[in-house]
Structure formats: C-alpha cells, structure tokens
Design an enzyme around this catalytic site. Structure first.
Site, PDB file in Angstrom:
ATOM      1  CD  GLN A 283      -2.826  -1.474   0.484  1.00  0.00           C
ATOM      2  OE1 GLN A 283      -3.801  -0.734   0.533  1.00  0.00           O
ATOM      3  NE2 GLN A 283      -2.723  -2.446  -0.414  1.00  0.00           N
TER       4      GLN A 283
ATOM      5  CB  ALA B  25     -11.750   0.547   2.491  1.00  0.00           C
ATOM      6  CG  HIS B  26      -7.362   0.069  -0.149  1.00  0.00           C
ATOM      7  ND1 HIS B  26      -6.436  -0.937  -0.222  1.00  0.00           N
ATOM      8  CD2 HIS B  26      -8.484  -0.439  -0.694  1.00  0.00           C
ATOM      9  CE1 HIS B  26      -6.972  -1.986  -0.795  1.00  0.00           C
ATOM     10  NE2 HIS B  26      -8.212  -1.712  -1.089  1.00  0.00           N
ATOM     11  CG  ASN B  27      -7.177   2.926  -3.780  1.00  0.00           C
ATOM     12  OD1 ASN B  27      -6.223   3.545  -3.324  1.00  0.00           O
ATOM     13  ND2 ASN B  27      -7.033   1.773  -4.406  1.00  0.00           N
TER      14      ASN B  27
END
Length: 202
Positions: free
Chosen positions: A73, A114-116
């Site tokens: 990440q 969460a990511h993005n």
C-alpha cells in the site's frame, strides 16, 4: 512527531498523538489524544478526534493456494479543509492512488473508510458506517448510522442513504435510498408496510 513532518501555525497535537514521517498538517488543526496520522496531508482547520487512525495500510491481499500475500500500500490520505473525523474512526491510505476526503466533510465516530475511497465535499457520514475500497461518494451525500457502500460503487452528489441501508449498485445524484440491498426510499417503505400488513393477517 516524525522526521520531516510539517505542522502548521496554530495547530495542536494532543498528548499521546502520533504525527508520522513527512505528514503535513495545515494551520489551525487539532489532533486529539492518542490519534495517529501517517502517510497523510491535512488541510487547514481539520479536527481529528481521540483514537482516530489515518494512513494505515488498506486491506489488500493476493489470494493463492499457498496463502494470502500482502499487496504493498503506497498511497496517501488527503484531507481537505474544515474536515472533522470522529473518535476511533479509521481512514486507510490508498493502495496505488490516494484516499481522499473532501473539504467540509464531517465523519462521526467508529467509521471505516477503506483504501482508495474518494469522498466529496460537505458530506455527513454517521457512526458505524463502512465504505469499502475504491468507492466514490459525491458532494453533500448523507449516510445514516450503520449504513454501508460496497467497493467500486459510485454514490451521486446529494444522495441520502438511510441508516442501516447497504448500497451495492451505483446511486443517482439526489436519490434517497433505504434497506438492504438499498433501493429507492419510497419503494423500500412500501415493502415494509406490505410486510407489516401480511404479518397482521396471520
């Protein structure tokens, strides 16, 4: 405070908080006790309440017959001006692109982002919401308590997601959604009323 971090004029970092390596904090921000901010850039007037976690790795693994292998990440968390993030909320860093929270957005306690994920300007996200990876939330969206959005879904500007509703498909701008899976609010309300009538007939 980590090496090469930059904390703006008038900002306060409370006891036990961590500001990580190369993090940038704008002017007049507040980072509450025990909060951690890593891999992030914060605008001006941002409030981070106690115990919040910004910039930890997203949940990314490549699955195989030999086990699950961690996907690096390497993105950041970008937080606009006048954002408020509640206690014990988590905002994952991006995987390749950045996780973005738009100007003026208010996020309650115990929310998972969460990511993005991309969240627009002046949204309201209430306690215990979950927004899965790469979802996009438009400007002025309201998400009621315990609602959720699955990954890679787009919620249009001005939409309202009722408490406990769970979005699995794209939502048009200005729509009002309820239920699981989420559907137009009036349709959901009619279904609930019909079920109650059926129950009374038993």
């Amino acid at each position: 405070v980590g090496r090469e971090a930059d904390i703006g004029e008038g900002s306060v970092v409370a006891a036990g908080a961590v500001v990580g390596y190369r993090v940038r904090v704008g002017n007049d921000c507040y980072i509450g006790p025990g909060a951690t901010v890593t891999h992030a850039i914060l605008g001006n007037g941002v409030i981070i309440h106690s115990g919040a976690r910004l910039g930890q790795d997203g949940f990314g693994f490549a699955m195989s017959a030999n086990g699950h292998f961690k996907v690096p990440q390497i993105g950041r968390v970008l937080v606009g001006d006048a954002v408020e993030i509640g206690a014990n909320t988590t905002v994952d860093r991006g995987s390749l692109a950045d996780t973005i929270i738009g100007e003026g957005t208010k996020i309650d306690n115990l929310v998972q982002i969460a990511h993005n994920v991309v969240i627009g300007r002046h949204c309201v996200i209430v306690a215990q919401c979950g927004i899965a990876g790469s979802a996009e939330i438009g400007d002025f969206v309201v998400m009621g308590a315990h609602s959720g959005v699955i990954g890679h879904v787009k919620v249009g500007a001005g939409a309202q997601i009722a408490g406990t509703a769970h979005v699995k498909d794209d939502v048009e701008a200005g729509a009002r959604m309820g239920g699981t899976p989420a559907r137009p609010f009036k349709e959901w309300a009619r279904e609930i009323a019909a079920i109650r009538q059926l129950a009374r007939k038993q």
